[in-house]
Design a protein around this motif. Structure first.
Motif, PDB file in Angstrom:
ATOM      1  N   CYS A  36       0.831  -1.216   0.000  1.00  0.00           N
ATOM      2  CA  CYS A  36       0.000   0.000   0.000  1.00  0.00           C
ATOM      3  C   CYS A  36       0.859   1.257   0.000  1.00  0.00           C
ATOM      4  O   CYS A  36       0.564   2.213  -0.719  1.00  0.00           O
ATOM      5  N   VAL A  37       1.907   1.276   0.791  1.00  0.00           N
ATOM      6  CA  VAL A  37       2.788   2.446   0.833  1.00  0.00           C
ATOM      7  C   VAL A  37       3.494   2.622  -0.505  1.00  0.00           C
ATOM      8  O   VAL A  37       3.606   3.742  -1.015  1.00  0.00           O
ATOM      9  N   LEU A  38       3.952   1.533  -1.109  1.00  0.00           N
ATOM     10  CA  LEU A  38       4.595   1.626  -2.416  1.00  0.00           C
ATOM     11  C   LEU A  38       3.622   2.105  -3.481  1.00  0.00           C
ATOM     12  O   LEU A  38       4.008   2.826  -4.403  1.00  0.00           O
ATOM     13  N   ALA A  39       2.344   1.731  -3.369  1.00  0.00           N
ATOM     14  CA  ALA A  39       1.346   2.187  -4.337  1.00  0.00           C
ATOM     15  C   ALA A  39       1.139   3.688  -4.241  1.00  0.00           C
ATOM     16  O   ALA A  39       0.823   4.345  -5.231  1.00  0.00           O
ATOM     17  N   ILE A  40       1.325   4.256  -3.068  1.00  0.00           N
ATOM     18  CA  ILE A  40       1.190   5.702  -2.905  1.00  0.00           C
ATOM     19  C   ILE A  40       2.437   6.415  -3.415  1.00  0.00           C
ATOM     20  O   ILE A  40       2.348   7.461  -4.061  1.00  0.00           O
ATOM     21  N   ILE A  41       3.602   5.843  -3.161  1.00  0.00           N
ATOM     22  CA  ILE A  41       4.859   6.508  -3.506  1.00  0.00           C
ATOM     23  C   ILE A  41       5.160   6.419  -4.992  1.00  0.00           C
ATOM     24  O   ILE A  41       5.534   7.406  -5.620  1.00  0.00           O
ATOM     25  N   VAL A  42       4.990   5.228  -5.586  1.00  0.00           N
ATOM     26  CA  VAL A  42       5.371   5.009  -6.975  1.00  0.00           C
ATOM     27  C   VAL A  42       4.237   5.482  -7.885  1.00  0.00           C
ATOM     28  O   VAL A  42       3.119   4.970  -7.793  1.00  0.00           O
ATOM     29  N   PRO A  43       4.495   6.461  -8.736  1.00  0.00           N
ATOM     30  CA  PRO A  43       3.420   6.933  -9.619  1.00  0.00           C
ATOM     31  C   PRO A  43       3.147   5.930 -10.743  1.00  0.00           C
ATOM     32  O   PRO A  43       4.051   5.311 -11.284  1.00  0.00           O
ATOM     33  N   VAL A  44       1.876   5.784 -11.063  1.00  0.00           N
ATOM     34  CA  VAL A  44       1.462   4.889 -12.137  1.00  0.00           C
ATOM     35  C   VAL A  44       1.031   5.756 -13.313  1.00  0.00           C
ATOM     36  O   VAL A  44       0.242   6.682 -13.141  1.00  0.00           O
ATOM     37  N   PRO A  45       1.566   5.516 -14.506  1.00  0.00           N
ATOM     38  CA  PRO A  45       1.154   6.340 -15.649  1.00  0.00           C
ATOM     39  C   PRO A  45      -0.317   6.140 -15.954  1.00  0.00           C
ATOM     40  O   PRO A  45      -0.813   5.021 -15.997  1.00  0.00           O
ATOM     41  N   LYS A  46      -1.010   7.249 -16.137  1.00  0.00           N
ATOM     42  CA  LYS A  46      -2.442   7.198 -16.423  1.00  0.00           C
ATOM     43  C   LYS A  46      -2.621   7.299 -17.924  1.00  0.00           C
ATOM     44  O   LYS A  46      -2.715   8.383 -18.485  1.00  0.00           O
ATOM     45  N   SER A  47      -2.666   6.171 -18.581  1.00  0.00           N
ATOM     46  CA  SER A  47      -2.700   6.148 -20.039  1.00  0.00           C
ATOM     47  C   SER A  47      -4.018   6.699 -20.574  1.00  0.00           C
ATOM     48  O   SER A  47      -4.048   7.328 -21.623  1.00  0.00           O
ATOM     49  N   HIS A  48      -5.120   6.518 -19.862  1.00  0.00           N
ATOM     50  CA  HIS A  48      -6.411   7.000 -20.339  1.00  0.00           C
ATOM     51  C   HIS A  48      -6.431   8.530 -20.402  1.00  0.00           C
ATOM     52  O   HIS A  48      -6.862   9.111 -21.383  1.00  0.00           O
ATOM     53  N   GLU A  49      -5.968   9.184 -19.342  1.00  0.00           N
ATOM     54  CA  GLU A  49      -5.938  10.649 -19.330  1.00  0.00           C
ATOM     55  C   GLU A  49      -4.939  11.179 -20.356  1.00  0.00           C
ATOM     56  O   GLU A  49      -5.160  12.215 -20.974  1.00  0.00           O
ATOM     57  N   ARG A  50      -3.865  10.454 -20.562  1.00  0.00           N
ATOM     58  CA  ARG A  50      -2.868  10.899 -21.524  1.00  0.00           C
ATOM     59  C   ARG A  50      -3.431  10.835 -22.949  1.00  0.00           C
ATOM     60  O   ARG A  50      -3.200  11.732 -23.745  1.00  0.00           O
ATOM     61  N   GLU A  51      -4.189   9.794 -23.256  1.00  0.00           N
ATOM     62  CA  GLU A  51      -4.785   9.697 -24.594  1.00  0.00           C
ATOM     63  C   GLU A  51      -5.796  10.807 -24.812  1.00  0.00           C
ATOM     64  O   GLU A  51      -5.869  11.379 -25.904  1.00  0.00           O
ATOM     65  N   LEU A  52      -6.577  11.153 -23.795  1.00  0.00           N
ATOM     66  CA  LEU A  52      -7.538  12.243 -23.928  1.00  0.00           C
ATOM     67  C   LEU A  52      -6.823  13.568 -24.154  1.00  0.00           C
ATOM     68  O   LEU A  52      -7.266  14.406 -24.917  1.00  0.00           O
ATOM     69  N   HIS A  53      -5.698  13.762 -23.478  1.00  0.00           N
ATOM     70  CA  HIS A  53      -4.950  15.008 -23.633  1.00  0.00           C
ATOM     71  C   HIS A  53      -4.353  15.107 -25.031  1.00  0.00           C
ATOM     72  O   HIS A  53      -4.329  16.181 -25.634  1.00  0.00           O
ATOM     73  N   LEU A  54      -3.871  13.987 -25.546  1.00  0.00           N
ATOM     74  CA  LEU A  54      -3.288  14.008 -26.888  1.00  0.00           C
ATOM     75  C   LEU A  54      -4.339  14.249 -27.960  1.00  0.00           C
ATOM     76  O   LEU A  54      -4.049  14.810 -29.007  1.00  0.00           O
ATOM     77  N   GLN A  55      -5.573  13.845 -27.706  1.00  0.00           N
ATOM     78  CA  GLN A  55      -6.640  14.040 -28.666  1.00  0.00           C
ATOM     79  C   GLN A  55      -7.230  15.451 -28.588  1.00  0.00           C
ATOM     80  O   GLN A  55      -8.052  15.822 -29.401  1.00  0.00           O
ATOM     81  N   GLY A  56      -6.850  16.192 -27.585  1.00  0.00           N
ATOM     82  CA  GLY A  56      -7.343  17.556 -27.421  1.00  0.00           C
ATOM     83  C   GLY A  56      -8.660  17.624 -26.692  1.00  0.00           C
ATOM     84  O   GLY A  56      -9.378  18.614 -26.807  1.00  0.00           O
ATOM     85  N   LEU A  57      -9.003  16.617 -25.927  1.00  0.00           N
ATOM     86  CA  LEU A  57     -10.256  16.635 -25.174  1.00  0.00           C
ATOM     87  C   LEU A  57     -10.053  17.116 -23.778  1.00  0.00           C
ATOM     88  O   LEU A  57      -9.145  16.945 -23.132  1.00  0.00           O
TER      89      LEU A  57
END
Length: 57
Positions: A36-57
């Protein structure tokens, strides 16, 4: 006086079932907390938000 000293290891009783259950339960709980502590510390790339940003949404 030298014959009075007893350097043999002390007799330790075998752990009971409940003591083993407590030991392994605490061990598993510690591993879960570390995950649980490692899940808070280590960032996980959010691919869904990144795809929306690349599409201009």
């Amino acid at each position: 006086m030298a014959s009075d000293l007893d350097f043999s290891p002390p007799e330790v009783p075998e752990p009971t079932f409940l003591e083993n259950l407590l030991r392994y339960g605490l061990f598993l709980g510690a591993i879960f907390q570390l995950i649980c502590v490692l899940a808070i510390i280590v960032p996980v790339p959010k691919s869904h938000e990144r795809e929306l940003h690349l599409q201009g949404l």
